[in-house]
Scaffold this motif. Structure first.
Motif, PDB file in Angstrom:
ATOM      1  N   TRP A  22      38.398  -3.121 -11.496  1.00 28.47           N
ATOM      2  CA  TRP A  22      38.250  -4.565 -11.322  1.00 28.47           C
ATOM      3  C   TRP A  22      36.929  -4.907 -10.640  1.00 28.47           C
ATOM      4  CZ3 TRP A  22      43.812  -5.032  -8.908  1.00 28.47           C
ATOM      5  CH2 TRP A  22      44.758  -4.979  -9.935  1.00 28.47           C
ATOM      6  N   ILE A  23      36.608  -4.167  -9.588  1.00 28.89           N
ATOM      7  CA  ILE A  23      35.361  -4.416  -8.866  1.00 28.89           C
ATOM      8  C   ILE A  23      34.162  -4.175  -9.775  1.00 28.89           C
ATOM      9  CG2 ILE A  23      33.907  -3.649  -6.946  1.00 28.89           C
ATOM     10  CD1 ILE A  23      36.467  -2.997  -5.397  1.00 28.89           C
ATOM     11  N   SER A  24      34.185  -3.079 -10.505  1.00 31.05           N
ATOM     12  CA  SER A  24      33.067  -2.742 -11.395  1.00 31.05           C
ATOM     13  C   SER A  24      32.878  -3.811 -12.459  1.00 31.05           C
ATOM     14  CB  SER A  24      33.298  -1.380 -12.056  1.00 31.05           C
ATOM     15  OG  SER A  24      33.363  -0.357 -11.082  1.00 31.05           O
ATOM     16  N   GLU A  25      33.985  -4.257 -13.054  1.00 30.62           N
ATOM     17  CA  GLU A  25      33.895  -5.293 -14.081  1.00 30.62           C
ATOM     18  C   GLU A  25      33.283  -6.566 -13.523  1.00 30.62           C
ATOM     19  OE1 GLU A  25      36.776  -8.030 -16.983  1.00 30.62           O
ATOM     20  OE2 GLU A  25      37.663  -6.675 -15.491  1.00 30.62           O
ATOM     21  N   CYS A  26      33.715  -6.955 -12.317  1.00 31.88           N
ATOM     22  CA  CYS A  26      33.213  -8.180 -11.697  1.00 31.88           C
ATOM     23  C   CYS A  26      31.721  -8.066 -11.409  1.00 31.88           C
ATOM     24  CB  CYS A  26      33.989  -8.475 -10.409  1.00 31.88           C
ATOM     25  SG  CYS A  26      33.455  -9.979  -9.568  1.00 31.88           S
ATOM     26  N   LEU A  27      31.304  -6.968 -10.793  1.00 28.18           N
ATOM     27  CA  LEU A  27      29.904  -6.792 -10.420  1.00 28.18           C
ATOM     28  C   LEU A  27      28.989  -6.695 -11.636  1.00 28.18           C
ATOM     29  CD1 LEU A  27      30.293  -4.270  -7.451  1.00 28.18           C
ATOM     30  CD2 LEU A  27      29.725  -6.704  -7.300  1.00 28.18           C
ATOM     31  N   GLU A  28      29.489  -6.124 -12.705  1.00 19.85           N
ATOM     32  CA  GLU A  28      28.644  -5.877 -13.880  1.00 19.85           C
ATOM     33  C   GLU A  28      28.618  -7.031 -14.878  1.00 19.85           C
ATOM     34  OE1 GLU A  28      30.123  -2.246 -15.507  1.00 19.85           O
ATOM     35  OE2 GLU A  28      29.614  -1.056 -13.711  1.00 19.85           O
ATOM     36  N   THR A  29      29.680  -7.860 -14.907  1.00 20.54           N
ATOM     37  CA  THR A  29      29.763  -8.863 -15.979  1.00 20.54           C
ATOM     38  C   THR A  29      29.962 -10.302 -15.514  1.00 20.54           C
ATOM     39  OG1 THR A  29      32.175  -8.589 -16.250  1.00 20.54           O
ATOM     40  CG2 THR A  29      30.740  -7.104 -17.514  1.00 20.54           C
ATOM     41  N   HIS A  30      30.274 -10.543 -14.254  1.00 16.10           N
ATOM     42  CA  HIS A  30      30.548 -11.909 -13.787  1.00 16.10           C
ATOM     43  C   HIS A  30      29.338 -12.459 -13.029  1.00 16.10           C
ATOM     44  CE1 HIS A  30      35.139 -10.844 -13.703  1.00 16.10           C
ATOM     45  NE2 HIS A  30      34.634 -10.877 -14.922  1.00 16.10           N
ATOM     46  N   ASN A  31      28.588 -13.327 -13.659  1.00 18.59           N
ATOM     47  CA  ASN A  31      27.372 -13.843 -13.044  1.00 18.59           C
ATOM     48  C   ASN A  31      27.629 -14.761 -11.858  1.00 18.59           C
ATOM     49  OD1 ASN A  31      25.740 -12.500 -14.930  1.00 18.59           O
ATOM     50  ND2 ASN A  31      25.877 -14.192 -16.394  1.00 18.59           N
ATOM     51  N   CYS A  33      30.033 -14.671  -9.600  1.00 17.98           N
ATOM     52  CA  CYS A  33      30.823 -14.128  -8.491  1.00 17.98           C
ATOM     53  C   CYS A  33      29.978 -13.573  -7.343  1.00 17.98           C
ATOM     54  CB  CYS A  33      31.765 -13.043  -9.004  1.00 17.98           C
ATOM     55  SG  CYS A  33      33.046 -13.681 -10.108  1.00 17.98           S
ATOM     56  N   GLY A  34      28.674 -13.514  -7.507  1.00 16.77           N
ATOM     57  CA  GLY A  34      27.824 -13.069  -6.413  1.00 16.77           C
ATOM     58  C   GLY A  34      27.467 -11.606  -6.495  1.00 16.77           C
ATOM     59  N   PRO A  35      26.426 -11.202  -5.756  1.00 20.24           N
ATOM     60  CA  PRO A  35      25.916  -9.830  -5.826  1.00 20.24           C
ATOM     61  C   PRO A  35      26.784  -8.828  -5.078  1.00 20.24           C
ATOM     62  CG  PRO A  35      24.684 -11.079  -4.201  1.00 20.24           C
ATOM     63  CD  PRO A  35      25.625 -12.047  -4.851  1.00 20.24           C
ATOM     64  N   LYS A  36      26.464  -7.559  -5.269  1.00 23.41           N
ATOM     65  CA  LYS A  36      27.196  -6.479  -4.613  1.00 23.41           C
ATOM     66  C   LYS A  36      26.790  -6.349  -3.153  1.00 23.41           C
ATOM     67  CE  LYS A  36      28.128  -1.482  -4.919  1.00 23.41           C
ATOM     68  NZ  LYS A  36      27.908  -0.252  -5.717  1.00 23.41           N
ATOM     69  N   TYR A  37      25.510  -6.569  -2.860  1.00 22.03           N
ATOM     70  CA  TYR A  37      24.994  -6.347  -1.513  1.00 22.03           C
ATOM     71  C   TYR A  37      24.667  -7.671  -0.822  1.00 22.03           C
ATOM     72  CZ  TYR A  37      24.644  -1.598  -3.281  1.00 22.03           C
ATOM     73  OH  TYR A  37      24.944  -0.374  -3.828  1.00 22.03           O
ATOM     74  N   SER A  38      24.625  -7.625   0.498  1.00 17.30           N
ATOM     75  CA  SER A  38      24.422  -8.837   1.292  1.00 17.30           C
ATOM     76  C   SER A  38      23.216  -8.699   2.208  1.00 17.30           C
ATOM     77  CB  SER A  38      25.674  -9.110   2.139  1.00 17.30           C
ATOM     78  OG  SER A  38      25.458 -10.168   3.052  1.00 17.30           O
ATOM     79  N   THR A  39      22.482  -9.791   2.364  1.00 15.71           N
ATOM     80  CA  THR A  39      21.396  -9.831   3.355  1.00 15.71           C
ATOM     81  C   THR A  39      21.866 -10.486   4.649  1.00 15.71           C
ATOM     82  OG1 THR A  39      20.627 -11.931   2.412  1.00 15.71           O
ATOM     83  CG2 THR A  39      19.599  -9.907   1.592  1.00 15.71           C
ATOM     84  N   PHE A  40      23.031 -11.116   4.605  1.00 15.05           N
ATOM     85  CA  PHE A  40      23.623 -11.693   5.818  1.00 15.05           C
ATOM     86  C   PHE A  40      24.310 -10.591   6.615  1.00 15.05           C
ATOM     87  CE2 PHE A  40      27.498 -13.121   7.939  1.00 15.05           C
ATOM     88  CZ  PHE A  40      26.980 -14.055   8.828  1.00 15.05           C
ATOM     89  N   THR A  41      24.144 -10.645   7.934  1.00 11.72           N
ATOM     90  CA  THR A  41      24.805  -9.660   8.792  1.00 11.72           C
ATOM     91  C   THR A  41      25.600 -10.360   9.889  1.00 11.72           C
ATOM     92  OG1 THR A  41      22.779  -9.492  10.115  1.00 11.72           O
ATOM     93  CG2 THR A  41      23.112  -7.843   8.412  1.00 11.72           C
ATOM     94  N   PRO A  42      26.879 -10.075  10.018  1.00 11.90           N
ATOM     95  CA  PRO A  42      27.652 -10.620  11.142  1.00 11.90           C
ATOM     96  C   PRO A  42      27.092 -10.123  12.472  1.00 11.90           C
ATOM     97  CG  PRO A  42      29.094  -9.697   9.442  1.00 11.90           C
ATOM     98  CD  PRO A  42      27.705  -9.261   9.118  1.00 11.90           C
ATOM     99  N   THR A  43      27.383 -10.838  13.532  1.00 14.67           N
ATOM    100  CA  THR A  43      26.915 -10.430  14.864  1.00 14.67           C
ATOM    101  C   THR A  43      27.423  -9.043  15.218  1.00 14.67           C
ATOM    102  OG1 THR A  43      26.952 -12.749  15.548  1.00 14.67           O
ATOM    103  CG2 THR A  43      26.850 -11.086  17.298  1.00 14.67           C
TER     104      THR A  43
END
Length: 466
Positions: A22-31, A33-43
């Protein structure tokens, strides 16, 4: 190994394989839903180590994970769960324990929900997980206000939110498959009906619930959990029924692994204001009303969290609309927003009540505890012609412009009519599903006080809450 344990291992193996797909399908085909990696960092965030490492979890800060973020390979999971009535001290970070937790958070001392979440994160090879009780210093009002103000960013930037749907408390764990005891799930060997083909190993799951992704478990009754759902890019939920996956494009579960768009919940209300690359501001406001109606009936451990627990959604919608937000009311739609009314219920536990302490000004829906709604039969034109708002202001309790308030002032002018206040029920009508005429709508009574025109004797208004 006995058959029961082998079946349990089969199920775990199949579940993780299914979630990975499910995760792979979302990351590869769902425009959308957002990227795999984040530039935001929690405190702060809980570092559970690599999947193969046997290290004790520990709290780390932005500085510690900066190299990972700069490498473009940082992601994390956010946990959504019920604290319960008896939150163990070991499950929280305080001023006395935060430094110790930054050295080590012993796994054997953590409650079961945390252990289950860490186990899933390791199986899915995600090293970092954000848990509010551990990552926010619980006895520091300053830290709590600072972190609650960025709750929207925390959940909207996570790879996915991990939700414990059925657990009423942090000690219960994910309660996975508890309602499925006796179901004969497991791997089976089958031989296809074609010559020269070898046996195939398949996993058979016996459906118990016809709904693909349900959202009616314990977590759905909690106030904070609504914005955690609405702000998430994706949500992986564990319940007594099984596992569910939701993103902005599809909903999947054990019952329907290939997915559906019918029962989607995650982020849908916030997304409904979008049409392609444009924004539908009326759609966004309607989404806000739908969210508040749902949220207003949910439970909060602390009544004073009524505005803060929805601040992340308000932040997100402000970014979309650019509309000023004042104690739960949108300034550009204030005449419509202040015409909320309480939802009448014959059940005493569901009836609207006054909070024990001040939460919001009386013209805000947040000023009462209980479910509210907006009357759909009062047109926007009628509202705008009835009065004019001159100013709308609130004094903030902290630094979060979408959070708690200390006071509020509304200046409004309009036509004034003399009336006599009398007690009594008001008969209203709710729309029927068959869309018949008004005369065929179903009546219901709402308790309150009537305002009677002293000349004509007609009811000109109705006070549902005072």
């Amino acid at each position: 190994m006995n058959a029961v344990n082998e079946r349990q291992l089969d199920r775990v193996t199949a579940d993780i394989a299914l979630v990975f797909s499910w995760i792979s399908e979302c990351l590869e085909t769902h425009n959308k839903c957002g990227p795999k990696y984040s530039t935001f960092t929690p405190t702060r965030i809980l570092d559970i180590g690599d999947a193969s490492a046997n290290q004790s979890p520990r709290i780390v800060t932005k500085t510690h994970i900066r190299p990972v973020v700069e490498s473009g390979t940082f992601n994390y999971i956010a946990l959504s769960y019920c604290w319960g009535k008896n939150m163990p001290d070991e499950a929280k970070s305080t001023s006395d324990t935060i430094n110790r937790h930054m050295q080590s958070v012993p796994l054997d001392r953590l409650p079961k929900t945390y252990k289950d979440a860490i186990a899933v994160a390791k199986q899915l090879e995600v090293r970092y997980i954000w848990i509010d009780a551990l990552c926010i210093i619980q006895d520091s009002l300053q830290d709590w206000e600072q972190e609650s103000a960025v709750m929207g960013e925390i959940y909207s930037n996570a790879l996915f939110t991990l939700a414990a749907l059925s657990a009423a408390g942090v000690t219960e764990g994910f309660r996975l498959y508890e309602s499925r005891k006796g179901a004969q799930d497991g791997f089976h060997h089958v031989r296809p009906g074609f010559p020269h083909q070898e046996q195939e190993r398949i996993y058979i799951y016996q459906p118990l619930n016809s709904q693909v992704c349900h959202d009616d478990d314990t977590l759905a009754s909690r106030g904070w959990a609504l914005q955690e759902r609405e702000l998430s890019r994706r949500r992986l939920s564990y319940s007594t029924e099984g596992i569910q996956w939701e993103c902005k494009s599809k909903c999947q579960s054990n019952e329907l692994p290939w997915g559906s768009t019918v029962f989607m919940h995650t982020g849908q209300n916030i997304s409904n204001g979008h049409h392609g690359n444009s924004l539908d501001f009326d759609g966004i406001r309607q989404s806000w009303c739908d969210i508040v109606i749902d949220y207003s009936s949910r439970l909060l451990t602390k009544e004073e969290d009524r505005l803060p627990a929805l601040s992340g959604v308000a932040w997100k919608m402000h970014n979309q609309m650019g509309n000023d937000y004042v104690a739960g009311i949108w300034a550009k739609h204030a005449l419509s927003d202040i015409l909320w009314t309480k939802h009448y219920s014959i059940k005493s536990e569901n009836q609207v009540k006054q909070p024990k302490a001040y939460i919001a000004p009386s013209w805000s829906w947040a000023s009462i505890i209980g479910k509210i709604y907006w009357d759909p039969y009062v047109s926007e034109r009628d509202r705008l012609s009835a009065a004019r708002i001159h100013s709308l202001q609130a004094e903030l309790a902290g630094s979060d412009p979408y959070g708690a308030v200390l006071a509020g002032v509304l200046k409004i002018s309009g036509q004034v009519k003399a009336a006599v206040c009398k007690g009594g029920d008001l008969v209203k009508y709710k729309a029927r599903s068959d869309n018949r005429s008004t005369s065929n709508r179903d009546p219901f009574r709402e308790k309150g006080r009537k305002l009677i025109d002293p000349i004509t004797g007609r009811c000109v208004a109705f006070i549902t809450h005072d």
